[in-house]
Design a protein around this motif. Structure first.
Motif, PDB file in Angstrom:
ATOM      1  N   GLY A  69       0.806  -1.212   0.000  1.00  0.00           N
ATOM      2  CA  GLY A  69       0.000   0.000   0.000  1.00  0.00           C
ATOM      3  C   GLY A  69       0.844   1.269   0.000  1.00  0.00           C
ATOM      4  N   LEU A  70       1.893   1.311  -0.811  1.00  0.00           N
ATOM      5  CA  LEU A  70       2.823   2.444  -0.788  1.00  0.00           C
ATOM      6  C   LEU A  70       2.251   3.692  -1.455  1.00  0.00           C
ATOM      7  N   GLY A  71       1.280   3.530  -2.307  1.00  0.00           N
ATOM      8  CA  GLY A  71       0.616   4.675  -2.920  1.00  0.00           C
ATOM      9  C   GLY A  71       1.438   5.402  -3.969  1.00  0.00           C
ATOM     10  N   LEU A  72       2.427   4.733  -4.546  1.00  0.00           N
ATOM     11  CA  LEU A  72       3.272   5.381  -5.546  1.00  0.00           C
ATOM     12  C   LEU A  72       2.574   5.416  -6.900  1.00  0.00           C
ATOM     13  N   SER A  73       2.731   6.529  -7.602  1.00  0.00           N
ATOM     14  CA  SER A  73       2.144   6.663  -8.936  1.00  0.00           C
ATOM     15  C   SER A  73       2.961   5.868  -9.950  1.00  0.00           C
ATOM     16  N   ARG A  74       2.407   5.672 -11.138  1.00  0.00           N
ATOM     17  CA  ARG A  74       3.134   4.964 -12.183  1.00  0.00           C
ATOM     18  C   ARG A  74       4.433   5.680 -12.571  1.00  0.00           C
ATOM     19  N   PRO A  75       4.432   7.005 -12.772  1.00  0.00           N
ATOM     20  CA  PRO A  75       5.708   7.673 -13.046  1.00  0.00           C
ATOM     21  C   PRO A  75       6.715   7.532 -11.912  1.00  0.00           C
ATOM     22  N   GLU A  76       6.242   7.508 -10.663  1.00  0.00           N
ATOM     23  CA  GLU A  76       7.157   7.315  -9.539  1.00  0.00           C
ATOM     24  C   GLU A  76       7.762   5.913  -9.560  1.00  0.00           C
ATOM     25  N   LEU A  77       6.951   4.922  -9.907  1.00  0.00           N
ATOM     26  CA  LEU A  77       7.483   3.571 -10.027  1.00  0.00           C
ATOM     27  C   LEU A  77       8.531   3.497 -11.138  1.00  0.00           C
ATOM     28  N   ALA A  78       8.282   4.226 -12.240  1.00  0.00           N
ATOM     29  CA  ALA A  78       9.253   4.247 -13.339  1.00  0.00           C
ATOM     30  C   ALA A  78      10.581   4.842 -12.883  1.00  0.00           C
ATOM     31  N   ARG A  79      10.523   5.929 -12.126  1.00  0.00           N
ATOM     32  CA  ARG A  79      11.752   6.548 -11.617  1.00  0.00           C
ATOM     33  C   ARG A  79      12.508   5.596 -10.687  1.00  0.00           C
ATOM     34  N   LEU A  80      11.767   4.872  -9.867  1.00  0.00           N
ATOM     35  CA  LEU A  80      12.413   3.910  -8.966  1.00  0.00           C
ATOM     36  C   LEU A  80      13.069   2.776  -9.761  1.00  0.00           C
ATOM     37  N   GLY A  81      12.381   2.327 -10.825  1.00  0.00           N
ATOM     38  CA  GLY A  81      12.973   1.301 -11.666  1.00  0.00           C
ATOM     39  C   GLY A  81      14.232   1.795 -12.347  1.00  0.00           C
ATOM     40  N   GLN A  82      14.203   3.038 -12.818  1.00  0.00           N
ATOM     41  CA  GLN A  82      15.398   3.618 -13.423  1.00  0.00           C
ATOM     42  C   GLN A  82      16.536   3.717 -12.417  1.00  0.00           C
ATOM     43  N   ARG A  83      16.214   4.136 -11.193  1.00  0.00           N
ATOM     44  CA  ARG A  83      17.258   4.244 -10.159  1.00  0.00           C
ATOM     45  C   ARG A  83      17.854   2.874  -9.869  1.00  0.00           C
ATOM     46  N   ALA A  84      17.021   1.852  -9.838  1.00  0.00           N
ATOM     47  CA  ALA A  84      17.533   0.502  -9.618  1.00  0.00           C
ATOM     48  C   ALA A  84      18.519   0.124 -10.711  1.00  0.00           C
ATOM     49  N   GLU A  85      18.174   0.430 -11.953  1.00  0.00           N
ATOM     50  CA  GLU A  85      19.063   0.051 -13.061  1.00  0.00           C
ATOM     51  C   GLU A  85      20.324   0.905 -13.095  1.00  0.00           C
ATOM     52  N   ASN A  86      20.183   2.200 -12.803  1.00  0.00           N
ATOM     53  CA  ASN A  86      21.352   3.091 -12.816  1.00  0.00           C
ATOM     54  C   ASN A  86      22.309   2.769 -11.685  1.00  0.00           C
ATOM     55  N   ALA A  87      21.797   2.787 -10.459  1.00  0.00           N
ATOM     56  CA  ALA A  87      22.660   2.758  -9.283  1.00  0.00           C
ATOM     57  C   ALA A  87      22.953   1.354  -8.765  1.00  0.00           C
ATOM     58  N   PHE A  88      22.032   0.413  -8.972  1.00  0.00           N
ATOM     59  CA  PHE A  88      22.233  -0.934  -8.441  1.00  0.00           C
ATOM     60  C   PHE A  88      22.799  -1.867  -9.510  1.00  0.00           C
ATOM     61  N   VAL A  89      22.179  -1.868 -10.691  1.00  0.00           N
ATOM     62  CA  VAL A  89      22.658  -2.733 -11.771  1.00  0.00           C
ATOM     63  C   VAL A  89      23.886  -2.135 -12.441  1.00  0.00           C
ATOM     64  N   GLY A  90      23.909  -0.779 -12.525  1.00  0.00           N
ATOM     65  CA  GLY A  90      25.067  -0.107 -13.100  1.00  0.00           C
ATOM     66  C   GLY A  90      24.928   0.250 -14.561  1.00  0.00           C
ATOM     67  N   VAL A  91      23.696   0.345 -15.063  1.00  0.00           N
ATOM     68  CA  VAL A  91      23.458   0.740 -16.456  1.00  0.00           C
ATOM     69  C   VAL A  91      22.896   2.161 -16.456  1.00  0.00           C
ATOM     70  N   PRO A  92      23.576   3.129 -17.104  1.00  0.00           N
ATOM     71  CA  PRO A  92      23.143   4.535 -17.036  1.00  0.00           C
ATOM     72  C   PRO A  92      22.026   4.869 -18.009  1.00  0.00           C
ATOM     73  N   CYS A  93      20.930   4.125 -17.960  1.00  0.00           N
ATOM     74  CA  CYS A  93      19.824   4.326 -18.894  1.00  0.00           C
ATOM     75  C   CYS A  93      18.995   5.549 -18.515  1.00  0.00           C
ATOM     76  N   GLY A  94      18.234   6.040 -19.480  1.00  0.00           N
ATOM     77  CA  GLY A  94      17.235   7.053 -19.195  1.00  0.00           C
ATOM     78  C   GLY A  94      15.981   6.398 -18.636  1.00  0.00           C
ATOM     79  N   VAL A  95      14.891   7.163 -18.607  1.00  0.00           N
ATOM     80  CA  VAL A  95      13.679   6.690 -17.931  1.00  0.00           C
ATOM     81  C   VAL A  95      12.614   6.180 -18.899  1.00  0.00           C
TER      82      VAL A  95
END
Length: 394
Positions: A155-181
């Protein structure tokens, strides 16, 4: 290529797989699609504009919450066993390698954003029909399906664009791929029957009706089934070059260099490589604008030459194409396609081809014959059907 099993059809199999793995039924099953980008490439990390659509191919996840801090993830496609991680102790430098880095990165990104409920852990079972290595965002689909599931369960209440930003952060900072959003936003936010026009600076969205069949047209995806090693690190190098160009021009991002100012801007850049990158990004933003105008005018056929023009720019200025991608464009256009271009990060992967519906079979055969004559592995060709974004399926 046969149409992929729908998420609703595969939900039962994924839920049954979850039960076999973990000993109880999941709390729910979610799906998130891959995407193909019609136009606007290497523009998303330059605060620019893109026009992707979601594919019917999806990553499906059965998920339940835990309370002991263990994150257990399994992929039906990996051939590996269950990977067990410490949800509260996840760190990018520890490297949850391979496919497991994507769901682990999402849990880490949620935790880092202050959503500490996820540190209780989860059981996750994944299966995907998104082709890997094809430039169709199989990784973003994994990120978004896990993010949506945890958002719903906690029940975090995050919007779809917010989920997209979190997914991008996961890929950028955790996986190490500097992709856009773009990839994550398309997976999270796309609508069935529509293209998604996305301003990657402010994440404003416009759902653009995209009923090609009504105009007697079809959009084909050609997966070349190759990925050249040259692509390793090349994405990051091009991002750095674009950022260097923005700094040299005194703008926040290349999106701020208007197309009318492009000749003047290019004259100010001494480095020929940076100059070429800037020319591509600014002109591809303009191609997105032109494509939107043509679609708004009901003239989808005229988008074809814009696609081919974009491919030439990606091939010559950005230098991210590959012989197989160039062959798709050459063979398709010679066989009567309206236009074609590589899509995604390049160095292999996929191309999109706009055709008259009646010419789809002939164009597909021409591309397959060209690959056979060149000694390449047969490509995988399927229609790009604008599909729904991420959702709960059971």
């Amino acid at each position: 290529m046969e149409a992929p099993t729908t998420p609703e059809e595969s939900a039962r199999a994924v839920a049954e797989g979850f039960t076999r793995l973990y000993g109880s039924a999941p709390e729910g099953v979610w799906a998130a699609p891959g995407r193909v980008n019609l136009i606007g490439e290497y523009t998303d990390f330059n605060d620019g504009f893109v026009m992707p659509l979601a594919l019917p191919h999806t990553a499906v996840a059965a998920v339940s919450r835990r309370t002991d801090g263990r994150l257990r993830v399994h992929s039906a496609d990996s051939g590996e066993g269950v990977v067990t991680l410490d949800a509260a102790g996840l760190r990018p430098e520890d490297g949850a390698g391979g496919w497991a880095a994507y769901p682990a990165g999402v849990v880490w990104a949620l935790r880092e954003a202050g959503h500490h409920a996820v540190t209780g852990g989860a059981d996750v079972h994944l299966a995907s029909t998104v082709p890997t290595g094809a430039g169709l965002s199989s990784s973003a689909a994994l990120e978004i399906v896990v993010a949506l599931a945890l958002n719903d369960l906690h029940g975090l209440g995050l919007s779809r664009p917010e989920l997209a930003r979190l997914g991008q952060r996961a890929e950028n900072a955790f996986v190490g791929v500097p992709c856009g959003v773009m990839d994550q936003t398309a997976s999270a936010c796309a609508a069935e029957g529509h293209l998604l026009h996305l301003d990657t600076r402010d994440l404003s969205l416009r759902q653009v009706p995209f009923d090609l069949a009504a105009q007697g047209l079809a959009l084909l995806v050609v997966d070349t089934r190759v990925k050249h090693a040259l692509g390793d690190g090349a994405y990051a190098e091009r991002r750095a070059g674009c950022e260097a160009g923005a700094r040299a021009l005194g703008v926040r991002a290349l999106r701020d260099v208007g197309y009318a100012r492009l000749p003047e801007a290019l004259d100010r850049l001494e480095n020929p490589t940076v100059r070429a990158y800037v020319r591509h990004v600014v002109s591809d933003n303009e191609r997105v604008r032109r494509t939107m105008a043509l679609l708004d005018a009901g003239d989808a056929r005229a988008v074809g030459p814009v696609l081919t023009e974009g491919h030439v720019s990606l091939r010559d200025d950005l230098r991210v194409s590959a012989p197989e991608l160039d062959l798709v464009v050459e063979a398709a256009n010679a066989a009567g396609a309206l236009g074609a271009r590589m899509t995604g990060g390049g160095f292999g992967g996929s191309a999109v081809v706009l055709v008259e519906s009646g010419d789809a079979e002939a164009v597909t055969k021409a591309v397959e014959d060209a690959f056979a004559a060149a000694g390449h592995t047969a490509p995988r060709v399927f229609p790009a059907i604008p599909s729904a974004g991420a959702r709960r399926v059971s």
